[in-house]
Design a protein around this motif. Structure first.
Motif, PDB file in Angstrom:
ATOM      1  N   LEU A  50      47.395-113.245 -51.928  1.00 46.01           N
ATOM      2  CA  LEU A  50      48.842-113.279 -51.409  1.00 46.01           C
ATOM      3  C   LEU A  50      49.491-112.074 -50.701  1.00 46.01           C
ATOM      4  CD1 LEU A  50      50.536-115.281 -54.410  1.00 46.01           C
ATOM      5  CD2 LEU A  50      49.258-116.340 -52.159  1.00 46.01           C
ATOM      6  N   LEU A  59      59.546-112.791 -52.636  1.00 48.05           N
ATOM      7  CA  LEU A  59      58.535-113.887 -52.627  1.00 48.05           C
ATOM      8  C   LEU A  59      57.151-113.560 -52.028  1.00 48.05           C
ATOM      9  CD1 LEU A  59      60.598-117.041 -51.306  1.00 48.05           C
ATOM     10  CD2 LEU A  59      60.001-116.528 -53.674  1.00 48.05           C
ATOM     11  N   ASP A  60      56.082-114.142 -52.328  1.00 44.21           N
ATOM     12  CA  ASP A  60      54.752-114.170 -51.954  1.00 44.21           C
ATOM     13  C   ASP A  60      54.398-115.255 -50.909  1.00 44.21           C
ATOM     14  OD1 ASP A  60      54.197-112.061 -53.423  1.00 44.21           O
ATOM     15  OD2 ASP A  60      53.713-113.203 -55.086  1.00 44.21           O
ATOM     16  N   GLU A  83      47.621-122.656 -47.938  1.00 44.43           N
ATOM     17  CA  GLU A  83      46.969-123.761 -48.583  1.00 44.43           C
ATOM     18  C   GLU A  83      46.510-124.646 -47.339  1.00 44.43           C
ATOM     19  OE1 GLU A  83      48.630-125.704 -51.832  1.00 44.43           O
ATOM     20  OE2 GLU A  83      48.943-124.262 -53.139  1.00 44.43           O
ATOM     21  N   CYS A 129      52.554-121.276 -47.212  1.00 49.31           N
ATOM     22  CA  CYS A 129      53.240-121.692 -48.477  1.00 49.31           C
ATOM     23  C   CYS A 129      53.884-120.519 -49.003  1.00 49.31           C
ATOM     24  CB  CYS A 129      52.257-122.150 -49.519  1.00 49.31           C
ATOM     25  SG  CYS A 129      51.070-123.364 -49.137  1.00 49.31           S
ATOM     26  N   TYR A 179      55.479-118.451 -52.858  1.00 49.96           N
ATOM     27  CA  TYR A 179      55.256-118.602 -53.997  1.00 49.96           C
ATOM     28  C   TYR A 179      56.336-117.740 -54.725  1.00 49.96           C
ATOM     29  CZ  TYR A 179      50.743-120.227 -52.716  1.00 49.96           C
ATOM     30  OH  TYR A 179      49.807-121.047 -52.207  1.00 49.96           O
ATOM     31  N   HIS A 180      56.815-118.073 -55.859  1.00 43.13           N
ATOM     32  CA  HIS A 180      57.645-117.434 -56.606  1.00 43.13           C
ATOM     33  C   HIS A 180      56.966-117.307 -58.124  1.00 43.13           C
ATOM     34  CE1 HIS A 180      61.325-116.803 -59.476  1.00 43.13           C
ATOM     35  NE2 HIS A 180      61.501-115.924 -58.506  1.00 43.13           N
ATOM     36  N   LEU A 217      54.263-116.746 -58.839  1.00 41.77           N
ATOM     37  CA  LEU A 217      52.910-117.373 -58.797  1.00 41.77           C
ATOM     38  C   LEU A 217      52.830-118.934 -58.617  1.00 41.77           C
ATOM     39  CD1 LEU A 217      50.465-115.372 -60.859  1.00 41.77           C
ATOM     40  CD2 LEU A 217      50.781-115.137 -58.448  1.00 41.77           C
ATOM     41  N   ALA A 218      54.241-119.539 -58.567  1.00 43.86           N
ATOM     42  CA  ALA A 218      54.340-120.708 -58.604  1.00 43.86           C
ATOM     43  C   ALA A 218      54.754-121.078 -57.006  1.00 43.86           C
ATOM     44  CB  ALA A 218      55.595-121.388 -59.495  1.00 43.86           C
ATOM     45  N   ARG A 219      54.051-121.991 -56.440  1.00 39.59           N
ATOM     46  CA  ARG A 219      54.212-122.574 -55.077  1.00 39.59           C
ATOM     47  C   ARG A 219      55.771-123.271 -54.953  1.00 39.59           C
ATOM     48  NH1 ARG A 219      53.519-126.876 -51.729  1.00 39.59           N
ATOM     49  NH2 ARG A 219      52.448-127.963 -53.141  1.00 39.59           N
TER      50      ARG A 219
END
Length: 272
Positions: free
Chosen positions: A182, A190-191, A195, A200, A202-203, A205-207
């Motif tokens: 990432l 955020l990252d 996908e 995408c 990610y915050h 590690l949650a998309r």
């Protein structure tokens, strides 16, 4: 002694905001006239060429995904797609997506850096059609010269994502190092990652879900609710039907009991 009005003529073939020193001498009314005169529409040659749904859907999905997330956490981040951006005395730029923190969230026809008091903090370009390496590098150099802190390029066809950040005290970009596949954005906190052929965010590690995914979940919830409601209504109808049958049987039993009592009374009178 009255001050002579400060004027600024906008060339329709090369629209530019006035240099900062001229802007600083203008009255609020003069500044507003300049901002109102800056074009919000431009020839295709002045912006990214049209690239069909693959380009349009990706940039709108990015804007709406980020907008929904920031709204949900109460963070003010202005997001816009292909909004004309005017730096003092510079040629207009219109990145596929821009982000600016802590500014008023409202609809704008353009972004005037002098009027807003702040420049773009993140620029994202989404590629689908073939672009030359030189063209991409020239665009990155231009964004760096404007002082845009972060710049990301998502090549959807090649499924490639790159990120750049201004070096400390420099007007040149340095590549952002990947961590766990990432790219971290300090502006968005955020990252960014890929996908399939999709960009995408990610915050922790949650998309972050895209709006279409949120709508799909809401639609499924509504369908589940409607199904449960329909099932409950069917059960209620069945209960009411059984209650009516029970009532009818009770009335019939009462009627038969009354008949039996009447017959019994008749027999008693005959014996007496």
């Amino acid at each position: 002694m009255e001050r002579a009005p400060v004027s600024w003529v906008i060339d329709p073939d090369d629209p530019r905001a006035p240099p900062q020193e001229i802007w600083d001498r203008m009255t609020p009314e003069e500044r507003q006239r300049v901002v109102d005169a800056l074009p919000s529409e431009f020839e295709i040659s002045e912006a990214s060429p049209p690239e069909g749904d693959f380009h349009f859907n990706a940039k709108v999905a990015a804007r709406d995904t980020l907008g929904g997330f920031f709204q949900s956490i109460g963070k003010r981040v202005y997001l816009a797609c292909e909004l004309p951006v005017y730096y003092p005395a510079g040629r207009m730029v219109a990145p596929d997506l821009i982000a600016v923190r802590d500014v008023e969230e409202k609809e704008r026809a353009c972004w005037s850096v002098s009027a807003e008091g702040k420049g773009v903090e993140l620029a994202l370009e989404i590629l689908w059609n073939e672009r030359s390496k030189e063209e991409i590098e020239n665009l990155a150099a231009r964004y760096a010269s404007l002082g845009i802190p972060e710049y990301f390029v998502f090549d959807r066809r090649r499924r490639r994502l790159r990120g750049f950040r201004l070096a400390q005290g420099s007007a040149r970009y340095e590549p952002i190092t990947r961590k766990g596949g990432l790219l971290a954005s300090a502006v968005l906190d955020l990252d960014l990652g890929l996908e399939g052929d999709g960009l995408c965010f990610y915050h922790a590690l949650a998309r972050l879900p895209e709006p279409r995914e949120v709508l799909a979940r809401l639609g499924a919830m509504v369908n589940d609710h409607m199904a449960l409601r329909e099932e409950a209504e069917q059960r209620l109808d069945e209960a009411e039907r059984r209650l009516e049958e029970t009532r009818q049987r009770a009335e019939e039993a009462e009627w038969r009991l009354a008949e039996a009592l009447a017959e019994l009374e008749r027999l008693r009178r005959e014996r007496g």
